[in-house]
Write a protein that holds these residues in place. Structure first.
Motif, PDB file in Angstrom:
ATOM      1  N   GLU A 166      13.866   8.582   3.391  1.00 25.43           N
ATOM      2  CA  GLU A 166      14.693   8.350   2.207  1.00 25.43           C
ATOM      3  C   GLU A 166      14.299   9.351   1.133  1.00 25.43           C
ATOM      4  N   SER A 167      15.276   9.774   0.354  1.00 20.27           N
ATOM      5  CA  SER A 167      15.036  10.788  -0.664  1.00 20.27           C
ATOM      6  C   SER A 167      14.905  10.167  -2.050  1.00 20.27           C
ATOM      7  N   TYR A 168      14.049  10.784  -2.872  1.00 20.95           N
ATOM      8  CA  TYR A 168      13.948  10.416  -4.281  1.00 20.95           C
ATOM      9  C   TYR A 168      13.953  11.708  -5.087  1.00 20.95           C
ATOM     10  N   PRO A 169      14.404  11.676  -6.345  1.00 21.55           N
ATOM     11  CA  PRO A 169      14.423  12.902  -7.145  1.00 21.55           C
ATOM     12  C   PRO A 169      12.998  13.320  -7.517  1.00 21.55           C
ATOM     13  N   ALA A 170      12.720  14.620  -7.482  1.00 24.62           N
ATOM     14  CA  ALA A 170      11.388  15.121  -7.819  1.00 24.62           C
ATOM     15  C   ALA A 170      11.010  14.784  -9.263  1.00 24.62           C
ATOM     16  N   LYS A 171      11.969  14.774 -10.135  1.00 22.24           N
ATOM     17  CA  LYS A 171      11.737  14.418 -11.536  1.00 22.24           C
ATOM     18  C   LYS A 171      12.883  13.548 -12.001  1.00 22.24           C
ATOM     19  N   PRO A 172      12.733  12.615 -12.861  1.00 23.40           N
ATOM     20  CA  PRO A 172      11.482  12.188 -13.461  1.00 23.40           C
ATOM     21  C   PRO A 172      10.678  11.332 -12.485  1.00 23.40           C
ATOM     22  N   VAL A 173       9.379  11.361 -12.637  1.00 28.11           N
ATOM     23  CA  VAL A 173       8.488  10.599 -11.767  1.00 28.11           C
ATOM     24  C   VAL A 173       8.762   9.098 -11.888  1.00 28.11           C
ATOM     25  N   SER A 174       9.228   8.676 -13.046  1.00 30.59           N
ATOM     26  CA  SER A 174       9.506   7.248 -13.249  1.00 30.59           C
ATOM     27  C   SER A 174      10.533   6.722 -12.245  1.00 30.59           C
ATOM     28  N   ALA A 175      11.402   7.583 -11.733  1.00 28.70           N
ATOM     29  CA  ALA A 175      12.422   7.140 -10.769  1.00 28.70           C
ATOM     30  C   ALA A 175      11.776   6.656  -9.480  1.00 28.70           C
ATOM     31  N   VAL A 176      10.819   7.410  -8.947  1.00 26.62           N
ATOM     32  CA  VAL A 176      10.171   6.982  -7.713  1.00 26.62           C
ATOM     33  C   VAL A 176       9.219   5.815  -7.979  1.00 26.62           C
ATOM     34  N   VAL A 177       8.595   5.788  -9.137  1.00 25.26           N
ATOM     35  CA  VAL A 177       7.705   4.669  -9.472  1.00 25.26           C
ATOM     36  C   VAL A 177       8.505   3.367  -9.514  1.00 25.26           C
ATOM     37  N   GLU A 178       9.692   3.390 -10.110  1.00 23.82           N
ATOM     38  CA  GLU A 178      10.554   2.206 -10.145  1.00 23.82           C
ATOM     39  C   GLU A 178      10.954   1.788  -8.736  1.00 23.82           C
ATOM     40  N   GLN A 179      11.254   2.759  -7.893  1.00 30.10           N
ATOM     41  CA  GLN A 179      11.615   2.476  -6.506  1.00 30.10           C
ATOM     42  C   GLN A 179      10.437   1.817  -5.783  1.00 30.10           C
ATOM     43  N   LEU A 180       9.235   2.299  -6.026  1.00 28.51           N
ATOM     44  CA  LEU A 180       8.037   1.741  -5.388  1.00 28.51           C
ATOM     45  C   LEU A 180       7.722   0.338  -5.891  1.00 28.51           C
ATOM     46  N   GLU A 181       7.968   0.085  -7.155  1.00 29.10           N
ATOM     47  CA  GLU A 181       7.719  -1.246  -7.707  1.00 29.10           C
ATOM     48  C   GLU A 181       8.630  -2.292  -7.069  1.00 29.10           C
ATOM     49  N   LYS A 182       9.779  -1.880  -6.574  1.00 24.17           N
ATOM     50  CA  LYS A 182      10.709  -2.800  -5.907  1.00 24.17           C
ATOM     51  C   LYS A 182      10.347  -3.030  -4.439  1.00 24.17           C
ATOM     52  N   ALA A 183       9.403  -2.241  -3.914  1.00 17.65           N
ATOM     53  CA  ALA A 183       9.030  -2.326  -2.499  1.00 17.65           C
ATOM     54  C   ALA A 183       7.846  -3.269  -2.299  1.00 17.65           C
ATOM     55  N   LYS A 184       7.859  -4.382  -2.997  1.00 17.39           N
ATOM     56  CA  LYS A 184       6.752  -5.347  -2.906  1.00 17.39           C
ATOM     57  C   LYS A 184       6.562  -5.813  -1.470  1.00 17.39           C
ATOM     58  N   GLY A 185       5.305  -5.824  -1.062  1.00 22.24           N
ATOM     59  CA  GLY A 185       4.975  -6.304   0.269  1.00 22.24           C
ATOM     60  C   GLY A 185       5.183  -5.275   1.367  1.00 22.24           C
ATOM     61  N   LYS A 186       5.552  -4.056   1.027  1.00 25.38           N
ATOM     62  CA  LYS A 186       5.792  -3.015   2.028  1.00 25.38           C
ATOM     63  C   LYS A 186       4.744  -1.913   1.891  1.00 25.38           C
ATOM     64  N   ASN A 187       4.487  -1.237   2.993  1.00 26.01           N
ATOM     65  CA  ASN A 187       3.640  -0.053   2.981  1.00 26.01           C
ATOM     66  C   ASN A 187       4.546   1.162   3.005  1.00 26.01           C
ATOM     67  N   VAL A 188       4.266   2.106   2.119  1.00 22.06           N
ATOM     68  CA  VAL A 188       5.179   3.215   1.872  1.00 22.06           C
ATOM     69  C   VAL A 188       4.420   4.541   1.903  1.00 22.06           C
ATOM     70  N   LEU A 189       5.009   5.558   2.535  1.00 23.33           N
ATOM     71  CA  LEU A 189       4.526   6.927   2.412  1.00 23.33           C
ATOM     72  C   LEU A 189       5.415   7.642   1.412  1.00 23.33           C
TER      73      LEU A 189
ATOM     74  N   THR B 127       0.863  -1.172   0.000  1.00 23.55           N
ATOM     75  CA  THR B 127       0.000   0.000   0.000  1.00 23.55           C
ATOM     76  C   THR B 127       0.899   1.222   0.000  1.00 23.55           C
ATOM     77  N   VAL B 128       0.652   2.097  -0.970  1.00 21.99           N
ATOM     78  CA  VAL B 128       1.446   3.304  -1.124  1.00 21.99           C
ATOM     79  C   VAL B 128       0.536   4.498  -0.822  1.00 21.99           C
ATOM     80  N   TYR B 129       0.920   5.274   0.169  1.00 24.39           N
ATOM     81  CA  TYR B 129       0.186   6.468   0.573  1.00 24.39           C
ATOM     82  C   TYR B 129       0.905   7.658  -0.039  1.00 24.39           C
ATOM     83  N   VAL B 130       0.216   8.386  -0.917  1.00 26.59           N
ATOM     84  CA  VAL B 130       0.848   9.484  -1.640  1.00 26.59           C
ATOM     85  C   VAL B 130       0.179  10.801  -1.231  1.00 26.59           C
ATOM     86  N   VAL B 131       0.992  11.758  -0.784  1.00 28.66           N
ATOM     87  CA  VAL B 131       0.486  13.073  -0.406  1.00 28.66           C
ATOM     88  C   VAL B 131       1.385  14.161  -0.974  1.00 28.66           C
ATOM     89  N   ARG B 132       0.774  15.318  -1.105  1.00 29.08           N
ATOM     90  CA  ARG B 132       1.551  16.518  -1.401  1.00 29.08           C
ATOM     91  C   ARG B 132       2.078  17.040  -0.067  1.00 29.08           C
TER      92      ARG B 132
END
Length: 170
Positions: free
Chosen positions: A88-111, A23-28
């Motif tokens: 942990e930090s991720y680059p603001a752009k490109p968005v694909s960088a954080v999406v790839e990081q999230l895809e590797k976090a299988k089974g984890k809950n992430v903010l 589960t990925v919780y995404v906020v501004r």
């Protein structure tokens, strides 16, 4: 003969390891002082960051990701402190960088704490379809909850859209 008996067990083990739910919780980030990159949060923003920590306290978050900006880190700060987790930090752009990081976090809950021009892109990158087209400049209370279930027969993605914290005066 023994191999035939072990095959079902082997398939079961492979299947169980392939199954996971994240589960990925995404906020501004919360309300900011001004438009500069180094801007921190207003008093209302600090209150909203506490409201976020209260909302997510029992969600078994194990990873917190923010952009390298002060306001995103301050938004995640109370939850990180409460759960004793690093930010942990991720680059603001490109968005694909954080999406790839999230895809590797299988089974984890992430903010994930991002920005008005990236949070909807992140959610779309995870395969969900938010109802909003854009996030308005004064809109700080969106909580986008993306549940990703990986199973033997593929992946399913669900999106729940909530708000959190008190509305702030204009």
């Amino acid at each position: 003969m023994k191999i035939c008996k072990l095959l079902p067990v082997l398939f079961l083990l492979i299947g169980l390891t392939a199954c996971s739910t994240s589960t990925v919780y995404v906020v501004r980030h919360a309300e900011k002082i001004n438009e500069t990159d180094s801007s921190g949060l207003t008093v209302a923003g600090l209150e909203r960051s506490l409201a976020l920590a209260n909302r997510l306290a029992d969600e078994e978050i194990s990873v917190i990701l923010t952009t390298p900006y002060r306001r995103t880190q301050q938004t995640a700060g109370p939850l990180a402190q409460q759960l004793n987790l690093p930010i942990e930090s991720y680059p603001a752009k490109p968005v694909s960088a954080v999406v790839e990081q999230l895809e590797k976090a299988k089974g984890k809950n992430v903010l994930v704490v991002g920005h008005s021009n990236t949070i909807l892109e992140i959610v779309r990158g995870l395969g969900a379809k938010p109802t909003k087209e854009t996030i308005a400049p004064g809109d700080y209370d969106n909580l986008l909850i993306v549940t990703i279930k990986n199973g033997l027969f593929g992946q399913s993605v669900e999106l729940k859209e909530e708000t959190y914290g008190k509305p702030t005066a204009p």
